[in-house]
Design a protein around this motif. Structure first.
Motif, PDB file in Angstrom:
ATOM      1  N   ASP A 158       0.842  -1.194   0.000  1.00 12.06           N
ATOM      2  CA  ASP A 158       0.000   0.000   0.000  1.00 12.06           C
ATOM      3  C   ASP A 158       0.878   1.245   0.000  1.00 12.06           C
ATOM      4  O   ASP A 158       1.455   1.617   1.020  1.00 12.06           O
ATOM      5  CB  ASP A 158      -0.911   0.005   1.231  1.00 12.06           C
ATOM      6  N   GLY A 159       1.004   1.867  -1.154  1.00  4.65           N
ATOM      7  CA  GLY A 159       1.790   3.100  -1.215  1.00  4.65           C
ATOM      8  C   GLY A 159       3.172   2.872  -1.788  1.00  4.65           C
ATOM      9  O   GLY A 159       3.484   1.842  -2.380  1.00  4.65           O
ATOM     10  N   ASP A 160       4.042   3.867  -1.599  1.00  5.91           N
ATOM     11  CA  ASP A 160       5.391   3.831  -2.160  1.00  5.91           C
ATOM     12  C   ASP A 160       6.262   2.822  -1.431  1.00  5.91           C
ATOM     13  O   ASP A 160       6.089   2.552  -0.238  1.00  5.91           O
ATOM     14  CB  ASP A 160       6.037   5.220  -2.058  1.00  5.91           C
ATOM     15  N   ALA A 161       7.219   2.273  -2.183  1.00  8.13           N
ATOM     16  CA  ALA A 161       8.172   1.330  -1.605  1.00  8.13           C
ATOM     17  C   ALA A 161       9.036   2.039  -0.575  1.00  8.13           C
ATOM     18  O   ALA A 161       9.448   3.185  -0.749  1.00  8.13           O
ATOM     19  CB  ALA A 161       9.045   0.726  -2.699  1.00  8.13           C
ATOM     20  N   ARG A 162       9.303   1.343   0.522  1.00  3.84           N
ATOM     21  CA  ARG A 162      10.144   1.882   1.586  1.00  3.84           C
ATOM     22  C   ARG A 162      11.444   1.103   1.657  1.00  3.84           C
ATOM     23  O   ARG A 162      11.544   0.005   1.090  1.00  3.84           O
ATOM     24  CB  ARG A 162       9.391   1.804   2.910  1.00  3.84           C
ATOM     25  N   PRO A 163      12.459   1.635   2.375  1.00  5.22           N
ATOM     26  CA  PRO A 163      13.729   0.916   2.477  1.00  5.22           C
ATOM     27  C   PRO A 163      13.520  -0.504   2.991  1.00  5.22           C
ATOM     28  O   PRO A 163      12.799  -0.730   3.959  1.00  5.22           O
ATOM     29  CB  PRO A 163      14.519   1.764   3.490  1.00  5.22           C
ATOM     30  N   GLY A 164      14.156  -1.451   2.321  1.00  2.00           N
ATOM     31  CA  GLY A 164      14.046  -2.851   2.729  1.00  2.00           C
ATOM     32  C   GLY A 164      12.810  -3.545   2.218  1.00  2.00           C
ATOM     33  O   GLY A 164      12.560  -4.716   2.537  1.00  2.00           O
ATOM     34  N   SER A 165      12.005  -2.862   1.387  1.00  4.34           N
ATOM     35  CA  SER A 165      10.718  -3.398   0.960  1.00  4.34           C
ATOM     36  C   SER A 165      10.856  -4.704   0.182  1.00  4.34           C
ATOM     37  O   SER A 165      10.050  -5.621   0.348  1.00  4.34           O
ATOM     38  CB  SER A 165       9.980  -2.354   0.110  1.00  4.34           C
ATOM     39  N   ASP A 166      11.880  -4.804  -0.685  1.00  7.81           N
ATOM     40  CA  ASP A 166      12.046  -6.015  -1.488  1.00  7.81           C
ATOM     41  C   ASP A 166      12.211  -7.250  -0.605  1.00  7.81           C
ATOM     42  O   ASP A 166      11.568  -8.274  -0.813  1.00  7.81           O
ATOM     43  CB  ASP A 166      13.259  -5.881  -2.411  1.00  7.81           C
ATOM     44  N   THR A 167      13.079  -7.146   0.388  1.00 10.62           N
ATOM     45  CA  THR A 167      13.324  -8.281   1.282  1.00 10.62           C
ATOM     46  C   THR A 167      12.096  -8.589   2.124  1.00 10.62           C
ATOM     47  O   THR A 167      11.743  -9.757   2.332  1.00 10.62           O
ATOM     48  CB  THR A 167      14.530  -7.991   2.199  1.00 10.62           C
ATOM     49  N   VAL A 168      11.431  -7.546   2.611  1.00  8.19           N
ATOM     50  CA  VAL A 168      10.230  -7.747   3.432  1.00  8.19           C
ATOM     51  C   VAL A 168       9.148  -8.456   2.625  1.00  8.19           C
ATOM     52  O   VAL A 168       8.512  -9.401   3.102  1.00  8.19           O
ATOM     53  CB  VAL A 168       9.712  -6.390   3.968  1.00  8.19           C
ATOM     54  N   LEU A 169       8.939  -8.018   1.380  1.00  7.10           N
ATOM     55  CA  LEU A 169       7.910  -8.632   0.546  1.00  7.10           C
ATOM     56  C   LEU A 169       8.206 -10.108   0.281  1.00  7.10           C
ATOM     57  O   LEU A 169       7.320 -10.961   0.379  1.00  7.10           O
ATOM     58  CB  LEU A 169       7.788  -7.884  -0.775  1.00  7.10           C
ATOM     59  N   LEU A 170       9.455 -10.417  -0.070  1.00 11.15           N
ATOM     60  CA  LEU A 170       9.810 -11.811  -0.344  1.00 11.15           C
ATOM     61  C   LEU A 170       9.610 -12.676   0.888  1.00 11.15           C
ATOM     62  O   LEU A 170       9.099 -13.803   0.804  1.00 11.15           O
ATOM     63  CB  LEU A 170      11.258 -11.896  -0.830  1.00 11.15           C
ATOM     64  N   THR A 171      10.000 -12.166   2.050  1.00 13.66           N
ATOM     65  CA  THR A 171       9.842 -12.922   3.295  1.00 13.66           C
ATOM     66  C   THR A 171       8.372 -13.152   3.611  1.00 13.66           C
ATOM     67  O   THR A 171       7.954 -14.258   3.981  1.00 13.66           O
ATOM     68  CB  THR A 171      10.517 -12.182   4.460  1.00 13.66           C
ATOM     69  N   LEU A 172       7.565 -12.102   3.466  1.00 13.92           N
ATOM     70  CA  LEU A 172       6.137 -12.219   3.753  1.00 13.92           C
ATOM     71  C   LEU A 172       5.448 -13.180   2.783  1.00 13.92           C
ATOM     72  O   LEU A 172       4.555 -13.947   3.178  1.00 13.92           O
ATOM     73  CB  LEU A 172       5.474 -10.851   3.699  1.00 13.92           C
ATOM     74  N   LEU A 173       5.852 -13.158   1.519  1.00 11.54           N
ATOM     75  CA  LEU A 173       5.257 -14.078   0.545  1.00 11.54           C
ATOM     76  C   LEU A 173       5.630 -15.523   0.850  1.00 11.54           C
ATOM     77  O   LEU A 173       4.812 -16.436   0.692  1.00 11.54           O
ATOM     78  CB  LEU A 173       5.682 -13.692  -0.874  1.00 11.54           C
ATOM     79  N   ASP A 174       6.863 -15.747   1.302  1.00  9.60           N
ATOM     80  CA  ASP A 174       7.262 -17.092   1.725  1.00  9.60           C
ATOM     81  C   ASP A 174       6.423 -17.542   2.912  1.00  9.60           C
ATOM     82  O   ASP A 174       5.941 -18.683   2.966  1.00  9.60           O
ATOM     83  CB  ASP A 174       8.746 -17.120   2.101  1.00  9.60           C
ATOM     84  N   LEU A 175       6.263 -16.648   3.891  1.00 18.93           N
ATOM     85  CA  LEU A 175       5.443 -16.971   5.065  1.00 18.93           C
ATOM     86  C   LEU A 175       4.003 -17.258   4.664  1.00 18.93           C
ATOM     87  O   LEU A 175       3.376 -18.204   5.157  1.00 18.93           O
ATOM     88  CB  LEU A 175       5.478 -15.813   6.062  1.00 18.93           C
ATOM     89  N   LEU A 176       3.469 -16.441   3.763  1.00 15.45           N
ATOM     90  CA  LEU A 176       2.088 -16.614   3.333  1.00 15.45           C
ATOM     91  C   LEU A 176       1.870 -18.000   2.740  1.00 15.45           C
ATOM     92  O   LEU A 176       0.896 -18.685   3.070  1.00 15.45           O
ATOM     93  CB  LEU A 176       1.737 -15.533   2.313  1.00 15.45           C
ATOM     94  N   LEU A 177       2.777 -18.431   1.865  1.00 14.90           N
ATOM     95  CA  LEU A 177       2.637 -19.746   1.235  1.00 14.90           C
ATOM     96  C   LEU A 177       2.650 -20.856   2.277  1.00 14.90           C
ATOM     97  O   LEU A 177       1.813 -21.771   2.247  1.00 14.90           O
ATOM     98  CB  LEU A 177       3.756 -19.942   0.217  1.00 14.90           C
ATOM     99  N   LEU A 178       3.576 -20.789   3.219  1.00 11.64           N
ATOM    100  CA  LEU A 178       3.658 -21.819   4.253  1.00 11.64           C
ATOM    101  C   LEU A 178       2.436 -21.801   5.162  1.00 11.64           C
ATOM    102  O   LEU A 178       1.914 -22.861   5.540  1.00 11.64           O
ATOM    103  CB  LEU A 178       4.934 -21.630   5.080  1.00 11.64           C
TER     104      LEU A 178
END
Length: 314
Positions: A158-178
């Motif tokens: 939601d909104g503009d990308a913030r520092p560290g956003s790429d890593t946070v998104l990948l981690t959250l997507l991994d968590l979501l799948l599990l």
């Protein structure tokens, strides 16, 4: 070794994708099948999922839909709305453009949509056990960890990308799948629908112990007797129980998992084929190559060339 995490790690290729999508009525779109596992999560509003087969599924806030094999499906505000075809996009499961906004009416539905790229050349039987569509309805007090992951993912998107956003998104997507897979397997166990198969195996103390041993040390020269000892069962009793739940004998599954592990190493590292062979329990590169070709249809070197290699492990 956590078997579910290991299976997901072996199956995943590339980067997952996700996006926030807003729809305004009337809308009805059908999405083609894609070579990826997709998801839709309703944040606000309601809509209908049009599955490949069967009746439409009503979706509301907090509902999660997971399509393990990227099956063709549709989304609509109402069954009376004419359906239009949408092309597959980068995310694999949705048209990320959404619909035109309107200042005089609220959106019909706001969703998180995305996809996971999976290796289709040797799909794990755990993933093959999943139905075409998994619907996890929102329930008060249930699946709090899944709800938290969805909320955090929504904030990041939601909104503009913030520092560290790429890593946070990948981690959250991994968590979501599990969390999605964990919730489905747990529901199968609680409902009593898992007399056999992976939902039953993951919750069977004896078979789960043997699976953890195999996944923890795939290169070890396991015997059925040693795996039975891990399961605290006699050799014969263990072999029957494992085969009944998993659908194949213990050493057949061990060989299959060794080749699956080798394929992941070939895709994600530049380690020599001989080194990989030893890692998965083969002292002879010739024997390893023969076994690998039998499962994947090509020798390790050709498989690596086709799949592309990386020096950074997944």
């Amino acid at each position: 070794m956590d078997v579910l995490s290991d299976v997901v790690s072996a199956a995943r290729t590339g980067r997952p994708h996700s996006g926030r999508v807003t729809r305004y009525a009337p809308f009805a779109r059908r999405f083609p099948a894609v070579p990826s596992a997709g998801f839709h999560i309703v944040l606000q509003g309601t809509c209908l999922l049009l599955p490949p087969q069967g009746e439409p599924i009503a979706l509301g806030p907090g509902d999660v839909v997971f399509l393990p094999r990227g099956s063709a499906h549709g989304l609509a505000d109402d069954l009376s709305t004419p359906v239009s075809e949408s092309p597959a996009t980068l995310t694999g499961t949705h048209d990320s453009r959404g619909d035109e906004t309107s200042a005089d009416r609220p959106p019909t539905v706001v969703m998180l949509c995305g996809a996971y790229l999976l290796d289709g050349s040797g799909s794990h039987p755990l993933l093959n056990d999943l139905p075409e569509v998994i619907h996890l309805p929102a329930r008060v007090g249930r699946r709090r960890e899944l709800g938290t992951a969805v909320e955090l993912l929504g904030v990041e998107l939601d909104g503009d990308a913030r520092p560290g956003s790429d890593t946070v998104l990948l981690t959250l997507l991994d968590l979501l799948l599990l969390y999605i897979l964990r919730a489905w397997f747990e529901e199968q166990r609680v409902s009593g629908h898992s007399a056999t198969g992976w939902a039953a195996a993951l919750h069977d103390p004896a078979v789960a112990a043997a699976l953890r041993a195999i996944h923890g040390e795939p290169g070890r020269q396991w015997t059925v007797e040693e795996l039975g000892a891990q399961a605290c069962l006699s050799r014969a009793a263990f072999a029957r129980r494992f085969t009944h739940l998993i659908g194949q004998p213990p050493l057949t599954y061990l060989t299959w998992w060794r080749m699956t592990t080798a394929a992941r190493l070939l895709r994600t590292s530049d380690a020599p084929v001989g080194t990989i062979a030893r890692q998965v329990g083969y002292s002879s590169q010739y024997t390893f190559t023969h076994a690998f070709k039998r499962q994947y249809g090509s020798p390790p070197g050709s498989y690596r060339h086709h799949a592309g290699s990386s020096t950074t492990p997944a």
